[in-house]
Structures are given as C-alpha cells and as structure tokens.
Design a protein around this motif. Structure first.
Motif, PDB file in Angstrom:
ATOM      1  N   LEU A 169      -8.850  -1.225   3.382  1.00 24.10           N
ATOM      2  CA  LEU A 169      -7.847   0.379   2.762  1.00 24.10           C
ATOM      3  C   LEU A 169      -8.876   1.207   3.325  1.00 24.10           C
ATOM      4  O   LEU A 169      -9.983   1.867   2.799  1.00 24.10           O
ATOM      5  CB  LEU A 169      -7.145   0.397   2.033  1.00 24.10           C
ATOM      6  CG  LEU A 169      -6.989   1.037   0.773  1.00 24.10           C
ATOM      7  CD1 LEU A 169      -5.569   1.538   1.033  1.00 24.10           C
ATOM      8  CD2 LEU A 169      -6.881   0.892  -1.276  1.00 24.10           C
TER       9      LEU A 169
ATOM     10  N   ARG B 255       0.025   4.328   0.251  1.00 25.16           N
ATOM     11  CA  ARG B 255      -0.150   6.100   0.805  1.00 25.16           C
ATOM     12  C   ARG B 255      -0.608   6.047   2.292  1.00 25.16           C
ATOM     13  O   ARG B 255       0.320   6.982   3.049  1.00 25.16           O
ATOM     14  CB  ARG B 255      -0.997   6.730   0.102  1.00 25.16           C
ATOM     15  CG  ARG B 255      -0.854   7.743  -1.419  1.00 25.16           C
ATOM     16  CD  ARG B 255      -1.253   8.009  -1.974  1.00 25.16           C
ATOM     17  NE  ARG B 255      -1.584   9.466  -1.069  1.00 25.16           N
ATOM     18  CZ  ARG B 255      -2.577  10.290  -0.837  1.00 25.16           C
ATOM     19  NH1 ARG B 255      -3.618   9.612  -1.666  1.00 25.16           N
ATOM     20  NH2 ARG B 255      -2.658  10.789  -0.519  1.00 25.16           N
ATOM     21  N   ASP B 256      -1.245   4.758   2.497  1.00 28.84           N
ATOM     22  CA  ASP B 256      -1.986   4.991   3.464  1.00 28.84           C
ATOM     23  C   ASP B 256      -0.838   4.481   4.885  1.00 28.84           C
ATOM     24  O   ASP B 256      -0.509   3.168   4.682  1.00 28.84           O
ATOM     25  CB  ASP B 256      -2.963   3.195   3.366  1.00 28.84           C
ATOM     26  CG  ASP B 256      -3.936   3.694   4.844  1.00 28.84           C
ATOM     27  OD1 ASP B 256      -4.037   4.785   5.382  1.00 28.84           O
ATOM     28  OD2 ASP B 256      -5.013   2.766   4.697  1.00 28.84           O
TER      29      ASP B 256
ATOM     30  N   VAL C 155      -9.315   5.019   2.213  1.00 26.74           N
ATOM     31  CA  VAL C 155      -9.509   6.548   1.634  1.00 26.74           C
ATOM     32  C   VAL C 155     -10.680   7.576   1.745  1.00 26.74           C
ATOM     33  O   VAL C 155     -11.841   6.854   1.693  1.00 26.74           O
ATOM     34  CB  VAL C 155      -9.604   5.498   0.381  1.00 26.74           C
ATOM     35  CG1 VAL C 155      -9.537   7.361  -0.691  1.00 26.74           C
ATOM     36  CG2 VAL C 155      -8.636   4.953  -0.193  1.00 26.74           C
TER      37      VAL C 155
ATOM     38  N   TYR D 262      -7.106  10.012  -2.648  1.00 29.21           N
ATOM     39  CA  TYR D 262      -7.062   7.841  -3.271  1.00 29.21           C
ATOM     40  C   TYR D 262      -5.587   6.863  -3.399  1.00 29.21           C
ATOM     41  O   TYR D 262      -5.416   8.108  -2.314  1.00 29.21           O
ATOM     42  CB  TYR D 262      -6.278   8.454  -5.281  1.00 29.21           C
ATOM     43  CG  TYR D 262      -5.096   8.823  -4.949  1.00 29.21           C
ATOM     44  CD1 TYR D 262      -4.133   8.087  -5.377  1.00 29.21           C
ATOM     45  CD2 TYR D 262      -5.119  10.784  -4.655  1.00 29.21           C
ATOM     46  CE1 TYR D 262      -2.188   8.604  -5.320  1.00 29.21           C
ATOM     47  CE2 TYR D 262      -3.549  10.892  -4.644  1.00 29.21           C
ATOM     48  CZ  TYR D 262      -2.427   9.469  -4.742  1.00 29.21           C
ATOM     49  OH  TYR D 262      -1.379  10.715  -4.960  1.00 29.21           O
ATOM     50  N   GLU D 263      -5.824   6.176  -3.106  1.00 34.79           N
ATOM     51  CA  GLU D 263      -4.671   5.218  -2.990  1.00 34.79           C
ATOM     52  C   GLU D 263      -4.268   3.938  -3.972  1.00 34.79           C
ATOM     53  O   GLU D 263      -5.099   3.850  -5.556  1.00 34.79           O
ATOM     54  CB  GLU D 263      -5.524   4.245  -1.969  1.00 34.79           C
ATOM     55  CG  GLU D 263      -4.593   3.276  -1.433  1.00 34.79           C
ATOM     56  CD  GLU D 263      -2.994   3.688  -0.462  1.00 34.79           C
ATOM     57  OE1 GLU D 263      -1.963   4.292  -1.009  1.00 34.79           O
ATOM     58  OE2 GLU D 263      -2.906   4.165   0.593  1.00 34.79           O
TER      59      GLU D 263
ATOM     60  N   VAL E 203       0.915  -1.240   0.126  1.00 35.69           N
ATOM     61  CA  VAL E 203      -0.230   0.592   0.346  1.00 35.69           C
ATOM     62  C   VAL E 203       0.930   0.990   0.114  1.00 35.69           C
ATOM     63  O   VAL E 203       1.758   1.352   1.012  1.00 35.69           O
ATOM     64  CB  VAL E 203      -1.171  -0.055   1.205  1.00 35.69           C
ATOM     65  CG1 VAL E 203      -1.473   1.005   1.023  1.00 35.69           C
ATOM     66  CG2 VAL E 203      -1.786  -1.435   1.412  1.00 35.69           C
TER      67      VAL E 203
ATOM     68  N   ARG F  66      -3.344   2.477   7.768  1.00 34.71           N
ATOM     69  CA  ARG F  66      -3.983   0.412   7.353  1.00 34.71           C
ATOM     70  C   ARG F  66      -3.725  -0.376   8.448  1.00 34.71           C
ATOM     71  O   ARG F  66      -3.692  -0.831   9.309  1.00 34.71           O
ATOM     72  CB  ARG F  66      -3.378  -0.149   5.878  1.00 34.71           C
ATOM     73  CG  ARG F  66      -1.729   0.293   6.545  1.00 34.71           C
ATOM     74  CD  ARG F  66      -0.747  -0.468   5.337  1.00 34.71           C
ATOM     75  NE  ARG F  66       0.767  -0.673   5.508  1.00 34.71           N
ATOM     76  CZ  ARG F  66       0.855   0.280   4.732  1.00 34.71           C
ATOM     77  NH1 ARG F  66       0.507   1.466   4.555  1.00 34.71           N
ATOM     78  NH2 ARG F  66       2.348  -0.178   5.317  1.00 34.71           N
TER      79      ARG F  66
END
Length: 135
Positions: A120, A111-112, A122, A127-128, A109, A115
C-alpha cells in the motif's frame, strides 16, 4: 477519534469560523475551495462504506511513529473493520498489508489506484483506508 463527525455550515468549502457574530457568515458561493469540497465528499463516501466500523467500532492503534500512524476501528458484532493509514511525513510511505492486516484475505483498498499486490503506497501528508470484510 471515536465520536460523531460534525461539519459546520461552510466547513466543506473552506469557510473559516470566528467569534460571534462572525462565526456564521454566508456560504462563499463562487469562491468555494473545490479541493476541500472533493475531500469532504470523499470522507463521506468512506464513512458510508465503513459505516459499522467507523460508527460503532472499537479503536486500536497498530503502529504510531513520528512519520505515520496506523489504527483500526472494528465493529465487534459484525467483524467489519477499517484500517486507516496516515502518512505524516514529507516522503511517500509503503506499507506491507500482511504486517498490518495479518492473514486477512477479504479486504478492499478504498483510495489507492496504483496498488501492488500486498503493498500500500501512501503519498506524503495523505491517508488510505482499507475495509476488512468478514465472509
């Protein structure tokens, strides 16, 4: 979505384009949109990490609604894939990774930072990207 990304001079700083002769103004030194510059850099980093999938990958849409869009770009030669989650709504959206990635065990993943295993999150209008790796 397939194609060559193009950033025109000043786009990354929030420079607006107009009709000629105002389409090529000077760079807004000292008045740049810092958030937009960070966002542009982030997109460049994601493109570097997902180079094969985003540069050469075929596209398939996994799920599209009025609130979100999930699509996959996959390089069939290498098996590398980038799954992009776009939240177009005013509310945070949770995606279950097993529903969009299947039984894939090797993914990252991008960007997150909050988590939860298999989920996930968002944020609204965010966005991811998940990089799927073949081992």
């Amino acid at each position: 979505l397939p194609g060559i990304p193009c950033i025109y001079y000043g786009d990354e700083a929030g420079q607006e384009g107009y009709k000629d002769p105002f389409n090529r103004r000077t760079y807004p030194w000292g008045n740049e949109d810092k958030n937009l510059i960070r966002f542009t850099c982030e997109l460049g980093q994601i493109r570097q990490k997902c180079r094969g999938a985003l540069a050469k990958g075929d596209i398939s849409f996994i799920d599209v609604t009025g609130d979100y869009c999930i699509f996959r770009r996959e390089d069939m030669k290498t098996g590398e894939a980038a799954v992009v989650y776009l939240n177009k709504s005013h509310r945070s959206k949770t995606f279950m990774l097993h529903e969009t990635l299947g039984d894939c065990r090797h993914y990252e993943v991008l960007r997150d930072h909050s988590r939860d295993s298999g989920k996930l999150q968002v944020a609204p209008f965010d966005y991811e990207v998940v990089l799927v790796k073949q081992l």
